[in-house]
Design an enzyme around this catalytic site. Sequence first.
Site, PDB file in Angstrom:
ATOM      1  CG  ASN A   1      -0.336  -0.177   2.517  1.00 40.41           C
ATOM      2  OD1 ASN A   1       0.876   0.002   2.640  1.00 40.41           O
ATOM      3  ND2 ASN A   1      -1.120  -0.514   3.525  1.00 40.41           N
TER       4      ASN A   1
ATOM      5  CG  HIS B   1      -4.308   4.124   9.833  1.00 38.50           C
ATOM      6  ND1 HIS B   1      -3.413   3.569  10.709  1.00 38.50           N
ATOM      7  CD2 HIS B   1      -3.687   4.110   8.628  1.00 38.50           C
ATOM      8  CE1 HIS B   1      -2.321   3.235  10.062  1.00 38.50           C
ATOM      9  NE2 HIS B   1      -2.466   3.549   8.791  1.00 38.50           N
TER      10      HIS B   1
ATOM     11  CD  GLN C   1      -4.306   4.327  13.966  1.00 35.78           C
ATOM     12  OE1 GLN C   1      -3.744   5.238  13.391  1.00 35.78           O
ATOM     13  NE2 GLN C   1      -4.517   3.179  13.373  1.00 35.78           N
TER      14      GLN C   1
ATOM     15  NE  ARG D   1       2.165   2.578  12.104  1.00 36.69           N
ATOM     16  CZ  ARG D   1       1.692   2.331  10.881  1.00 36.69           C
ATOM     17  NH1 ARG D   1       1.228   3.336  10.148  1.00 36.69           N
ATOM     18  NH2 ARG D   1       1.640   1.106  10.415  1.00 36.69           N
TER      19      ARG D   1
HETATM   20  P1  NAD Z   1      10.195   1.827   3.616  1.00 33.79           P
HETATM   21  O1  NAD Z   1      10.864   0.865   4.519  1.00 33.79           O
HETATM   22  O2  NAD Z   1      10.260   1.613   2.144  1.00 33.79           O
HETATM   23  O3  NAD Z   1      10.753   3.309   3.885  1.00 33.79           O
HETATM   24  C1  NAD Z   1      11.009   3.801   5.150  1.00 33.79           C
HETATM   25  C2  NAD Z   1      12.230   4.693   5.064  1.00 33.79           C
HETATM   26  O4  NAD Z   1      12.379   5.367   6.309  1.00 33.79           O
HETATM   27  C3  NAD Z   1      13.515   3.890   4.817  1.00 33.79           C
HETATM   28  O5  NAD Z   1      14.154   4.412   3.667  1.00 33.79           O
HETATM   29  C4  NAD Z   1      14.315   4.126   6.086  1.00 33.79           C
HETATM   30  O6  NAD Z   1      15.696   4.157   5.864  1.00 33.79           O
HETATM   31  C5  NAD Z   1      13.774   5.463   6.533  1.00 33.79           C
HETATM   32  N1  NAD Z   1      14.063   5.744   7.930  1.00 33.79           N
HETATM   33  C6  NAD Z   1      14.066   4.893   8.991  1.00 33.79           C
HETATM   34  N2  NAD Z   1      14.448   5.543  10.110  1.00 33.79           N
HETATM   35  C7  NAD Z   1      14.678   6.825   9.744  1.00 33.79           C
HETATM   36  C8  NAD Z   1      15.083   7.973  10.451  1.00 33.79           C
HETATM   37  N3  NAD Z   1      15.362   7.911  11.753  1.00 33.79           N
HETATM   38  N4  NAD Z   1      15.200   9.128   9.769  1.00 33.79           N
HETATM   39  C9  NAD Z   1      14.950   9.196   8.445  1.00 33.79           C
HETATM   40  N5  NAD Z   1      14.556   8.129   7.707  1.00 33.79           N
HETATM   41  C10 NAD Z   1      14.425   6.957   8.365  1.00 33.79           C
HETATM   42  O7  NAD Z   1       8.684   1.911   4.090  1.00 33.79           O
HETATM   43  P2  NAD Z   1       7.439   2.616   3.363  1.00 33.79           P
HETATM   44  O8  NAD Z   1       6.659   1.626   2.580  1.00 33.79           O
HETATM   45  O9  NAD Z   1       7.920   3.857   2.688  1.00 33.79           O
HETATM   46  O10 NAD Z   1       6.574   2.968   4.661  1.00 33.79           O
HETATM   47  C11 NAD Z   1       7.078   3.870   5.637  1.00 33.79           C
HETATM   48  C12 NAD Z   1       6.169   3.884   6.841  1.00 33.79           C
HETATM   49  O11 NAD Z   1       4.906   4.439   6.491  1.00 33.79           O
HETATM   50  C13 NAD Z   1       5.827   2.495   7.418  1.00 33.79           C
HETATM   51  O12 NAD Z   1       6.819   2.013   8.275  1.00 33.79           O
HETATM   52  C14 NAD Z   1       4.534   2.764   8.138  1.00 33.79           C
HETATM   53  O13 NAD Z   1       4.773   3.197   9.457  1.00 33.79           O
HETATM   54  C15 NAD Z   1       3.918   3.906   7.346  1.00 33.79           C
HETATM   55  N6  NAD Z   1       2.773   3.441   6.511  1.00 33.79           N
HETATM   56  C16 NAD Z   1       1.550   3.993   6.740  1.00 33.79           C
HETATM   57  C17 NAD Z   1       0.461   3.549   6.019  1.00 33.79           C
HETATM   58  C18 NAD Z   1      -0.906   4.147   6.199  1.00 33.79           C
HETATM   59  O14 NAD Z   1      -1.903   3.534   5.825  1.00 33.79           O
HETATM   60  N7  NAD Z   1      -1.007   5.359   6.727  1.00 33.79           N
HETATM   61  C19 NAD Z   1       0.619   2.515   5.078  1.00 33.79           C
HETATM   62  C20 NAD Z   1       1.894   2.027   4.841  1.00 33.79           C
HETATM   63  C21 NAD Z   1       2.962   2.471   5.580  1.00 33.79           C
END
Ligand code: NAD
Length: 399
Positions: free
Chosen positions: A147, A333, A314, A285
């Site tokens: 997603n 969400h 949540q 988050r």
């Molecule tokens: P991803 O793993 O592809 O990307 C996350 C990025 O964050 C990585 O590149 C990582 O290196 C970086 N990161 C980690 N710690 C960091 C920090 N301290 N400072 C800067 N960057 C940092 O994941 P994604 O698919 O892009 O998803 C990211 C997040 O979005 C998920 O972990 C989840 O919490 C959230 N998400 C929310 C929904 C929603 O419905 N709202 C859906 C999917 C994901």
Amino acid sequence: MAKILAVLYDDPVSGYPTTYSRDLIPTISSYPDGQTAPSPRQIDFIPGQLLGSVTGELGLRSFLEGAGHTLTVTSDKDGPESVFERELLDADVVISQPFWPAYLTAERIAKARNLKLVITAGIGSDHVDLEAAIARGLTVAEVTYSNSISVAEHVVMMILALVRNYIPSYGYVLRGGWNIADCVERSYDLEGMAVGTVGAGRIGLAVLRRLRGFDVELHYTDRHRLPIDVERAHGLTFHSTTAEMVPNCDVVTINAPLHPETENLFDDALISTMRRGAYIVNTARAKICNRDAIVRALESGQIAGYAGDVWFPQPPPKNHPWRTMPHHAMTPHISGSSLSAQARYSAGTREILECWFDDRPIRDEYLIVNSGQLAGAGAHAYSAGDSTSGSEEATEFER
Ligand code: NAD
């Protein structure tokens, strides 16, 4: 035979749908980095139907029962008297969605004597105490990329909604008004603004790519710098820390996981370094932002708007201040649970289960914790720790 316990959100208040607004959804067979979409042996659902709610059952029942397993599905997830807490005691596998998270605290993990596999039907496994999962030797897996584009689209929508003051303007229409000046006194063009993302992984990079067409300045920070050719192709400016990036931005979007490095990152001190009137869009988050610091910044005008779809806990209590703070554009969400996304994360959940039951390896990119350590996508994007504290407040929603 295994007991699978799935915690899913409630059906629509009007009942499980019998018709849908569209007949088809596009078939997505691979993602922008070439990763293939989930590929279970078979699916027993119609893509585009509601799968994430209790009656939808992620389309898993006939597959699981046909293989001799049991499937228990509930939305009753919070508090010691909940169905989840009761059924957890002898469950082998727990499936949960970040939209309606079954918080797996250390206490709950300790009670779940048979638990071996925890699947996030979606992305983001911070509702699991990852440190406790590591100590217990659990496997935690999620449906990476399922997603990410859904969320990126939501982020772009929310940036535009805030900057252009869309939601208050829509409100005037609903109330029979034609208040042009009231609508536009907080409305700007995005063109020319500087937009930065905290995290440029699957979602963050997709947001940057989508925003390119708006003629904005693009900034990012990430613990992993992107390849230089990607930076050049999209005109990205890299900052080594969030603190370094945010003073340069008019809009900041947060797209990193919640883990000890990011928890409470946007506190009063960081927000005070942002440009006055900047906007924050957080679909990652809620706990990455300090709840009360966001309210204070909106009330003082330090930030001009806040939007997102993630809350803590949540569901949030009825009196959660983000429901009523000024200049927000919050949704429940939902960004990662469009019908399009549900088809992918349901198929991915089934793929993970098929691998588990066949004793085949789960794709590395789906793993968060495995064999007593962070693994795969988890090792790349998380640090070990626990972000579940305070989740018991979710029981307040019913009061
Ligand atoms: P991803 O793993 O592809 O990307 C996350 C990025 O964050 C990585 O590149 C990582 O290196 C970086 N990161 C980690 N710690 C960091 C920090 N301290 N400072 C800067 N960057 C940092 O994941 P994604 O698919 O892009 O998803 C990211 C997040 O979005 C998920 O972990 C989840 O919490 C959230 N998400 C929310 C929904 C929603 O419905 N709202 C859906 C999917 C994901």
